[in-house]
Design a protein around this motif. Structure first.
Motif, PDB file in Angstrom:
ATOM      1  N   TYR A 189       0.860  -1.184   0.000  1.00 53.14           N
ATOM      2  CA  TYR A 189       0.000   0.000   0.000  1.00 53.14           C
ATOM      3  C   TYR A 189       0.890   1.226   0.000  1.00 53.14           C
ATOM      4  O   TYR A 189       1.987   1.220   0.550  1.00 53.14           O
ATOM      5  N   HIS A 215      -4.582   1.966  -0.102  1.00 51.35           N
ATOM      6  CA  HIS A 215      -5.286   0.691  -0.330  1.00 51.35           C
ATOM      7  C   HIS A 215      -6.056   0.278   0.933  1.00 51.35           C
ATOM      8  O   HIS A 215      -5.722   0.692   2.031  1.00 51.35           O
ATOM      9  N   ASP A 254      -3.252  -0.114  -5.264  1.00 48.48           N
ATOM     10  CA  ASP A 254      -2.585   0.112  -3.976  1.00 48.48           C
ATOM     11  C   ASP A 254      -2.322   1.588  -3.684  1.00 48.48           C
ATOM     12  O   ASP A 254      -1.952   1.940  -2.567  1.00 48.48           O
TER      13      ASP A 254
END
Lengths: 208, 208, 208, 208
Positions: free
Chosen positions: D22, D41, D73
């Motif tokens: 992320y 994310h 992400d």
């Protein structure tokens, strides 16, 4: 005794791939002692290093290591603190470490050999350094202990160890979803503490 | 020489918390040799153990360890294979490991001491065990090597090491987004291989 | 009814950084049904996709989704299976999802809206599809259910859900370290099962 | 314009199991704007929530979302900020999202539908909000942009996006191990910046 939570622990368990959980590293200290509670696992080594640097703290400054229990994810980094005595419950001495698995066995035996000559055995009901209450809680492993300390800077602090690893497990206890001996111990110390230092989660402030 | 990919490697990098990346563990073997390419990191130990058990393979069966490079996440598990010579590029010998950090330094120095007396130095252009081409690729660390092998069961196999860790990095090269020396080497071996064994991803079959 | 364990679930909890735990995805199927038990979380989406591809299985083939409980890490992928009815305990209907947190609330409310029009309510003691016993086990969340199934290919199978997430939690129960109602249920079904399908671990074969 | 780095991003890639990387979430703000750069994310949602709470910041306070590129992400949490326009390079408009995979395709198409009606297209050389230089850097995906900002509280700040995700990738560039166009851009902005805000690592202070 003052408290410094150096690195909060985590859980990373991906079956068939990686077990990289590592314990919270906390330090209890006063003028004479710098006691590291659960020095954690190699996976956290790099960022533990950054935290020591920020505090201008060196491995040789640590006078004692205090272990909740003798699992790799809590204790293997003890090897980095060569000047420290290692405080641990006596039940740790009699386990067949070399039989734990073909690699785990070697890792556990190495950890045991590293600690054996500088261990100090602790027991239920003892008060360490005039400050730390030892509670033998053999519900995760036979040598497992929890700790309770009145600190100068965080108030009353409970270290459950792995009998209650995360705030989610605490909430299960508080909501009555878990009701056995472990739950009773956790509730008892929850009621008298200001903070819980979880082994695999960030510190938790108890709101009353 | 046959290939067995024992455990695919991964990347776990969470800043300020945990660095638990670990390399793929592969075995190249024939009647005389069981060569472990990059034995990986403690984080993968538990499941590596399960994979060895499934194969009824024991640590002492490993005759050689072959390293792409001398980083902890690739090489630290070498200590579990006490019968094995450790094949590694000579550049690994001259690094100031003990100065890498207060804990990392100890970990690297320990890994070096464990390997030093049983190392076998490899060099660019060499063919090991009549089968494994060594390509010195010092683009990730000075001692870094890639390998190329014709296997009996997987066809031609390229081990880039950490100059190309994942399929995402491969796609960047193939789409022309990366264009330097590393990209050229990766493309050259991609063209002659059937499979790429990534260090931090699962094996990749090349469709032509 | 046959069983196919499509992807084993995991725990990734790094405090102050990432909560990426995701549940095991299993399929129970016969000629008429393809029932996905706990379709899991976005984090596992990419590799769930690979597993579906390997089986030439498509999202629209799934006829039912069966949920142990209505947490994001188990249920949010339900949205990908548009043809499926979603079987879940009625207690899921009355929760203040939108108040769960500023982002979590939105995520939960979206998941609820997606499922609400195609839910089928299940209850304790029911046998679904002539095969799946429903056991209401409200010890993790009020709507939580466990399942027990006699399968053709795996024998008798227990799905505890999150009341027993991993083999480590099972061992705690079997060694008598946990002794409450949850422990009793887990032991009861352990005794009659051939396999346990954990939600956050790989499947476990019971050796007798 | 001031900078607040709300959550540092991470990489979690475990092949055949989980992709839970992320992006870093940063906010650039002045009296009129609260611009979220890459909202990240679902995996980071829970702790992003904690960070917003600490700052008494609400989703509806965000006036703009600014994307380095349109990958899940980095961008999927855009849906939580309903009042915000979404600034993104025009190349994002023409991709066959629904064909990205059986689940990924649905996730990408949903993200596109959510953003399409409130997008604002940005281009190379533009200065946004009198403060943010846009540099089109299509070396990770065709719509990818990097940003450069003079801030009041962090000095000159470079946001490379995913063309340089971590400090390790930066060091590869600085040591001359990577030498193509991407390396040149990174070096150019490294030379004029005080900080680099990596997408998958913590912020990096440039020591001169």
């Amino acid at each position: 005794m003052k408290l410094d939570v150096i690195l909060p622990g985590s859980t990373i368990w991906i079956p068939e791939r990686v077990q990289a959980s590592y314990s919270t590293v906390a330090m209890l200290y006063d003028d004479k002692h710098k006691i590291l509670v659960d020095p954690s696992h190699e996976g956290s080594m790099r960022f533990l290093e950054e935290e020591f640097e920020k505090r201008q703290l060196h491995p040789e400054d640590i006078t004692e290591v205090l272990l909740t229990h003798f699992h790799l994810d809590h204790a293997v980094n003890s090897k980095f603190f060569k000047n420290a005595s290692v405080y641990v419950h006596e039940k740790y001495r009699n386990k067949p470490y070399s039989k734990f698995g073909m690699f785990s066995g070697q890792a556990y035996q190495g950890m045991f050999n590293n600690v054996r000559d500088r261990d100090v055995l602790i027991k239920d009901g003892e008060k360490l350094f005039d400050s730390i209450d030892v509670i033998h809680t053999p519900y995760h492993s036979s040598e497992h202990c929890s700790f309770f300390v009145e600190t100068e800077n965080w108030g009353k602090v409970f270290f459950p160890g792995d009998i209650c690893m995360t705030r989610i497990e605490l909430f299960d206890v508080l909501r009555g979803l878990r009701t056995d001996k472990v739950a009773n111990i956790v509730k008892e110390y929850y009621d008298k503490s200001d903070y819980i230092i979880f082994t695999h989660d960030s510190p938790y402030k108890i709101e009353k």
